[in-house]
Write a protein that holds these residues in place. Structure first.
Motif, PDB file in Angstrom:
ATOM      1  N   LYS A  43       0.804  -1.234   0.000  1.00 63.28           N
ATOM      2  CA  LYS A  43       0.000   0.000   0.000  1.00 63.28           C
ATOM      3  C   LYS A  43       0.833   1.278   0.000  1.00 63.28           C
ATOM      4  N   ARG A  44       2.152   1.153  -0.144  1.00 66.51           N
ATOM      5  CA  ARG A  44       3.042   2.322  -0.253  1.00 66.51           C
ATOM      6  C   ARG A  44       2.767   3.363   0.835  1.00 66.51           C
ATOM      7  N   THR A  45       2.832   2.917   2.061  1.00 62.40           N
ATOM      8  CA  THR A  45       2.623   3.816   3.198  1.00 62.40           C
ATOM      9  C   THR A  45       3.906   4.500   3.643  1.00 62.40           C
ATOM     10  N   TRP A  46       5.050   4.023   3.164  1.00 64.08           N
ATOM     11  CA  TRP A  46       6.358   4.585   3.491  1.00 64.08           C
ATOM     12  C   TRP A  46       6.496   4.784   5.008  1.00 64.08           C
ATOM     13  N   PRO A  47       6.479   3.695   5.770  1.00 63.97           N
ATOM     14  CA  PRO A  47       6.414   3.790   7.234  1.00 63.97           C
ATOM     15  C   PRO A  47       7.731   4.025   7.952  1.00 63.97           C
ATOM     16  N   TRP A  48       8.853   4.018   7.238  1.00 64.57           N
ATOM     17  CA  TRP A  48      10.159   4.093   7.882  1.00 64.57           C
ATOM     18  C   TRP A  48      10.395   5.458   8.498  1.00 64.57           C
ATOM     19  N   ARG A  49      10.925   5.452   9.710  1.00 65.71           N
ATOM     20  CA  ARG A  49      11.327   6.687  10.388  1.00 65.71           C
ATOM     21  C   ARG A  49      12.733   6.460  10.932  1.00 65.71           C
ATOM     22  N   PHE A  50      13.597   7.467  10.833  1.00 68.25           N
ATOM     23  CA  PHE A  50      14.993   7.316  11.224  1.00 68.25           C
ATOM     24  C   PHE A  50      15.439   8.487  12.092  1.00 68.25           C
ATOM     25  N   VAL A  94      18.129   4.939  15.424  1.00 68.71           N
ATOM     26  CA  VAL A  94      16.828   4.448  15.862  1.00 68.71           C
ATOM     27  C   VAL A  94      15.929   4.397  14.629  1.00 68.71           C
ATOM     28  N   VAL A  95      15.298   3.242  14.428  1.00 67.28           N
ATOM     29  CA  VAL A  95      14.397   3.062  13.291  1.00 67.28           C
ATOM     30  C   VAL A  95      12.997   2.825  13.830  1.00 67.28           C
ATOM     31  N   ASP A 142       7.616   4.899  23.774  1.00 67.99           N
ATOM     32  CA  ASP A 142       7.043   6.232  23.555  1.00 67.99           C
ATOM     33  C   ASP A 142       8.025   7.359  23.868  1.00 67.99           C
ATOM     34  N   PRO A 143       8.775   7.304  24.985  1.00 67.89           N
ATOM     35  CA  PRO A 143       9.770   8.359  25.214  1.00 67.89           C
ATOM     36  C   PRO A 143      10.850   8.418  24.122  1.00 67.89           C
ATOM     37  N   VAL A 144      11.279   7.256  23.630  1.00 67.83           N
ATOM     38  CA  VAL A 144      12.296   7.237  22.566  1.00 67.83           C
ATOM     39  C   VAL A 144      11.703   7.797  21.278  1.00 67.83           C
ATOM     40  N   ALA A 145      10.499   7.369  20.924  1.00 73.51           N
ATOM     41  CA  ALA A 145       9.853   7.876  19.708  1.00 73.51           C
ATOM     42  C   ALA A 145       9.688   9.393  19.777  1.00 73.51           C
ATOM     43  N   GLU A 146       9.323   9.890  20.943  1.00 75.28           N
ATOM     44  CA  GLU A 146       9.165  11.342  21.112  1.00 75.28           C
ATOM     45  C   GLU A 146      10.512  12.058  20.970  1.00 75.28           C
ATOM     46  N   LEU A 147      11.562  11.509  21.599  1.00 75.75           N
ATOM     47  CA  LEU A 147      12.902  12.088  21.481  1.00 75.75           C
ATOM     48  C   LEU A 147      13.329  12.152  20.016  1.00 75.75           C
ATOM     49  N   CYS A 148      12.978  11.144  19.258  1.00 80.10           N
ATOM     50  CA  CYS A 148      13.351  11.066  17.845  1.00 80.10           C
ATOM     51  C   CYS A 148      12.538  12.001  16.963  1.00 80.10           C
ATOM     52  N   GLY A 149      11.433  12.527  17.493  1.00 76.83           N
ATOM     53  CA  GLY A 149      10.568  13.371  16.682  1.00 76.83           C
ATOM     54  C   GLY A 149       9.594  12.583  15.824  1.00 76.83           C
ATOM     55  N   PHE A 150       9.400  11.304  16.154  1.00 78.02           N
ATOM     56  CA  PHE A 150       8.457  10.468  15.411  1.00 78.02           C
ATOM     57  C   PHE A 150       7.031  10.795  15.837  1.00 78.02           C
ATOM     58  N   GLU A 151       6.068  10.553  14.951  1.00 75.71           N
ATOM     59  CA  GLU A 151       4.676  10.817  15.285  1.00 75.71           C
ATOM     60  C   GLU A 151       4.181   9.850  16.359  1.00 75.71           C
ATOM     61  N   PRO A 152       3.183  10.274  17.147  1.00 76.84           N
ATOM     62  CA  PRO A 152       2.633   9.392  18.192  1.00 76.84           C
ATOM     63  C   PRO A 152       2.165   8.063  17.585  1.00 76.84           C
ATOM     64  N   GLY A 153       2.392   6.995  18.323  1.00 75.79           N
ATOM     65  CA  GLY A 153       1.999   5.665  17.864  1.00 75.79           C
ATOM     66  C   GLY A 153       3.072   4.942  17.077  1.00 75.79           C
ATOM     67  N   THR A 154       4.209   5.602  16.832  1.00 78.64           N
ATOM     68  CA  THR A 154       5.304   4.961  16.103  1.00 78.64           C
ATOM     69  C   THR A 154       5.927   3.880  16.973  1.00 78.64           C
TER      70      THR A 154
END
Length: 184
Positions: A43-50, A94-95, A142-154
């Motif tokens: 579905k080409r959602t391009w879910p990768w965050r780095f 962090v991925v 959640d704290p790591v995802a937030e530190l990384c600037g990833f959207e909530p739920g990552t």
């Protein structure tokens, strides 16, 4: 690249924590992340965050993780170890896997992210890097995802140590393949 070269690369890729202090160039990490995005993605959602942590950023990552582990109730010695463990290599990547619009899409995103991580690890090996794929500790996502600037739920799918090896580790033995063959 021929099939033999690819097989050699796959068999050569393994966890290695024996690294020098030599920096990993930002441009190389950026290239590895770009290659991760070539993994199959339904579905080409391009879910990768780095998010790349180097220098004192590695200590910041360790402190955020250790603080979350402390709140979660981990043993003090594990918490103390977490504060310094990301300083073992010159770079930590962090991925994350972005959430989908449904439970199934979120699972598909995680699968695509895992496939992308494998691309990244193979490419890192081809460039001569040592890597280690670590997991985010319980309570720290959640704290790591937030530190990384990833959207909530990552979902933090990997914490990858990157560095230059001092030696090549022995490849661990693999169990025999179980392949079920079903035909008419």
């Amino acid at each position: 690249m021929n099939p033999t070269d690819l097989e050699h690369l796959i068999r050569r890729r393994r966890t290695s924590m024996l690294v020098t202090d030599e920096a990993v160039p930002y441009e190389l990490v950026e290239q590895l992340c770009e290659l991760a995005q070539w993994a199959p993605n339904h579905k080409r959602t391009w879910p990768w965050r780095f998010a790349l942590f180097d220098g004192q950023g590695r200590a910041t990552l360790g402190n955020v993780i250790a603080d979350a582990m402390e709140v979660y109730g981990d043993a003090p010695e594990k918490v103390a170890k977490a504060r310094g463990k990301y300083l073992r290599t010159p770079a930590t990547l962090v991925v994350g896997s972005a959430p989908g619009d449904s439970v199934d899409r979120t699972a598909e995103n995680r699968d695509a992210t895992a496939a992308g991580i494998q691309n990244l690890l193979l490419a890192a090996t081809a460039h001569g890097l040592a890597t280690y794929w670590g997991s985010c500790p319980k309570g720290a996502n959640d704290p790591v995802a937030e530190l990384c600037g990833f959207e909530p739920g990552t979902h933090v799918a990997a914490i990858i140590y990157l560095g230059w090896p001092t030696t090549a580790p022995e490849a661990p033995a693999r169990p025999p393949v179980t392949l079920h063959h079903i035909s008419d």
